[in-house]
Motif scaffolding. Structure first.
Motif, PDB file in Angstrom:
ATOM      1  N   ASP A 193      25.929  59.225  60.803  1.00 49.23           N
ATOM      2  CA  ASP A 193      25.496  59.146  59.670  1.00 49.23           C
ATOM      3  C   ASP A 193      26.916  59.561  58.852  1.00 49.23           C
ATOM      4  OD1 ASP A 193      24.348  59.471  57.043  1.00 49.23           O
ATOM      5  OD2 ASP A 193      22.863  59.005  56.964  1.00 49.23           O
ATOM      6  N   THR A 195      28.015  60.460  54.650  1.00 45.14           N
ATOM      7  CA  THR A 195      27.590  60.425  53.685  1.00 45.14           C
ATOM      8  C   THR A 195      29.816  60.246  52.841  1.00 45.14           C
ATOM      9  OG1 THR A 195      25.759  61.204  54.277  1.00 45.14           O
ATOM     10  CG2 THR A 195      26.885  61.481  51.940  1.00 45.14           C
ATOM     11  N   SER A 197      30.826  59.622  48.534  1.00 47.06           N
ATOM     12  CA  SER A 197      29.749  59.666  47.109  1.00 47.06           C
ATOM     13  C   SER A 197      28.249  58.997  47.779  1.00 47.06           C
ATOM     14  CB  SER A 197      30.930  58.382  46.625  1.00 47.06           C
ATOM     15  OG  SER A 197      31.434  58.443  46.536  1.00 47.06           O
ATOM     16  N   ASP A 198      27.726  60.438  48.103  1.00 45.23           N
ATOM     17  CA  ASP A 198      25.865  59.959  47.795  1.00 45.23           C
ATOM     18  C   ASP A 198      25.623  58.661  49.084  1.00 45.23           C
ATOM     19  OD1 ASP A 198      25.613  62.519  46.821  1.00 45.23           O
ATOM     20  OD2 ASP A 198      25.448  61.163  44.786  1.00 45.23           O
ATOM     21  N   LYS A 199      26.294  57.694  49.114  1.00 42.65           N
ATOM     22  CA  LYS A 199      25.730  56.897  49.668  1.00 42.65           C
ATOM     23  C   LYS A 199      26.192  57.759  50.897  1.00 42.65           C
ATOM     24  CE  LYS A 199      26.837  51.821  50.918  1.00 42.65           C
ATOM     25  NZ  LYS A 199      26.802  50.301  50.083  1.00 42.65           N
ATOM     26  N   HIS A 200      24.758  56.734  52.264  1.00 35.32           N
ATOM     27  CA  HIS A 200      25.318  56.920  53.642  1.00 35.32           C
ATOM     28  C   HIS A 200      25.355  55.509  54.243  1.00 35.32           C
ATOM     29  CE1 HIS A 200      23.156  60.326  53.494  1.00 35.32           C
ATOM     30  NE2 HIS A 200      23.070  60.203  52.260  1.00 35.32           N
ATOM     31  N   TYR A 201      26.298  55.450  55.309  1.00 35.34           N
ATOM     32  CA  TYR A 201      26.513  54.599  56.912  1.00 35.34           C
ATOM     33  C   TYR A 201      26.337  55.130  57.795  1.00 35.34           C
ATOM     34  CZ  TYR A 201      29.442  53.105  51.933  1.00 35.34           C
ATOM     35  OH  TYR A 201      29.855  52.943  51.500  1.00 35.34           O
ATOM     36  N   LYS A 202      25.484  54.244  58.526  1.00 37.57           N
ATOM     37  CA  LYS A 202      24.699  54.321  59.752  1.00 37.57           C
ATOM     38  C   LYS A 202      25.147  53.503  60.832  1.00 37.57           C
ATOM     39  CE  LYS A 202      21.257  56.936  58.485  1.00 37.57           C
ATOM     40  NZ  LYS A 202      20.536  58.035  58.284  1.00 37.57           N
ATOM     41  N   GLN A 365      31.721  63.725  54.605  1.00 36.38           N
ATOM     42  CA  GLN A 365      30.926  64.820  55.454  1.00 36.38           C
ATOM     43  C   GLN A 365      29.691  64.135  56.632  1.00 36.38           C
ATOM     44  OE1 GLN A 365      27.444  66.403  53.439  1.00 36.38           O
ATOM     45  NE2 GLN A 365      28.658  67.924  52.347  1.00 36.38           N
ATOM     46  N   TYR A 366      29.798  63.808  57.848  1.00 34.09           N
ATOM     47  CA  TYR A 366      29.543  63.277  58.806  1.00 34.09           C
ATOM     48  C   TYR A 366      28.126  63.663  59.823  1.00 34.09           C
ATOM     49  CZ  TYR A 366      32.715  64.208  62.506  1.00 34.09           C
ATOM     50  OH  TYR A 366      33.374  64.790  63.298  1.00 34.09           O
TER      51      TYR A 366
END
Length: 373
Positions: A193, A195, A197-202, A365-366
């Motif tokens: 996951d 993060t 800019s407050d968007k999450h990429y799975k 962050q990841y």
């Protein structure tokens, strides 16, 4: 397991069926990052700069062999490695503003070649490298072996980041010398996951140690069907047969490495393939992209019937032509075992090092998601 990116702090949180390993990147005080990709067959050092258009490569330098080739317990070889890294950094500093050297971080990440080296030897190697960086005038950031999952994740970021954000959704395929990676956006099977800019990429990212081009071909050097006719070595005479070779490869990748046990790559997703995929299919065979369901590999490799034709094949890469027939058959069989069919695979010269620079220069962050059931 993965470790903290750069020198941040890592914490573990448990929620229901998953453990969350958090990674905090170190914020850089300037817009430059020096990344050393310490691969199994060689090292490449990159200089990146962040501007309004995103992460831009300023320069790159490649050397051989890889750091895993040096016996750190031998004083002479340790000194050679020290000299090699020092020379690399001296060349890099010419592309960087001198008044910022002390604030420009150097990060060395090693991949599959170092994953098979004993941990104590790795520790000594990285301590030597740390000492060299700290005495170079540049700033030491990190030196360690990254996991295969991280390698795939960084390549995904490299391909999909632009203008300092995620602006595309390509899957990635990376073929190194000792390992190979596949990564793509997958909400259901994600193991990372990110993060931004407050968007999450799975992201699902998987690496197969032992299935890099160089290690794979070492398993087939006694298989005549995978080499062009009239090919001669001390062990075999080539008797090219594409079907037989593909069957041998399929048994190897599926039975020994379980490559068919990953989430099926989305049919509507375009993938970008790099490193040895790029060298074989683009630089040598002249293909801009491939789609397995449309690729007539027998026709594409018709020259394998004659080693003379293979020897005369245009080759801009550093891959021996006598291995070309096996390489192409191996790559397509591996992709088929993943579940590729109609997906378009574009060929580009990319590096996961840009993904590392993107994380460091944007304070990304990841975290790794590990199923516990």
């Amino acid at each position: 397991r993965d470790f903290c990116l750069s020198r941040g702090l890592g914490d573990v949180y448990k929620r229901q069926n998953f453990s969350f390993f958090l990674f905090f990147s170190q914020t850089y005080a300037n817009n430059y990052a020096v990344i050393i990709d310490a691969g199994s067959s060689g090292s490449r050092i990159y200089v990146y700069e962040k501007n309004e258009d995103g992460i831009q490569k300023i320069n790159s330098i490649k050397i051989k062999p890889g750091i895993s080739a040096y016996n750190i317990n031998n004083k002479l070889e340790a000194n050679r490695l020290k000299e090699r890294v020092n020379n690399l950094l001296s060349l890099v500093k010419k592309n960087l503003p001198k008044d910022q050297w002390s604030n420009i971080g150097v990060t060395l990440y090693a991949t599959a070649g170092m994953r098979v080296i004993p941990l104590e030897t790795q520790k000594k190697t990285y301590q030597l490298i740390k000492n060299v960086i700290e005495n170079s005038g540049l700033k030491y950031n990190d030196a360690r072996t990254i996991s295969g999952g991280e390698e795939g994740l960084f390549m995904w970021l490299s391909v999909n980041s632009g203008h300092n954000k995620i602006d595309s959704d390509y899957g990635i395929l990376d073929m190194g010398g000792a390992s190979t990676q596949i990564a793509f956006w997958d909400e259901k099977f994600a193991n990372y996951d990110i993060t931004i800019s407050d968007k999450h990429y799975k992201i699902y990212s998987k690496s197969f140690l032992g299935l890099g081009k160089n290690l794979a071909i070492s398993q087939f050097l006694q298989k005549p069907a995978c080499f062009p006719n009239d090919y001669q070595s001390s062990e075999i005479a080539g008797q090219w047969n594409l079907t037989t070779c593909e069957n041998e490869i399929s048994r190897f990748v599926i039975t020994q490495h379980d490559t068919n046990n990953i989430p099926t790559p989305p049919q509507n997703m375009t993938f970008q393939a790099s490193d040895n995929f790029y060298k074989v299919f683009y630089q040598t065979l002249g293909l801009d992209s491939i789609t397995l369901s449309k690729l007539d590999l027998a026709k594409t490799l018709s020259f394998c019937q004659s080693s003379n034709e293979v020897a005369g094949k245009t080759n801009e890469s550093d891959i021996p032509n006598e291995y070309l027939c096996f390489d192409a058959a191996y790559f397509t069989t591996l992709l088929a075992s993943y579940g590729f069919g109609n997906q378009q695979i574009q060929l580009f010269d990319n590096s996961w090092a840009k993904g590392v620079a993107f994380v460091l220069l944007n304070d990304i962050q990841y975290k790794r998601l590990i199923p516990t059931n």
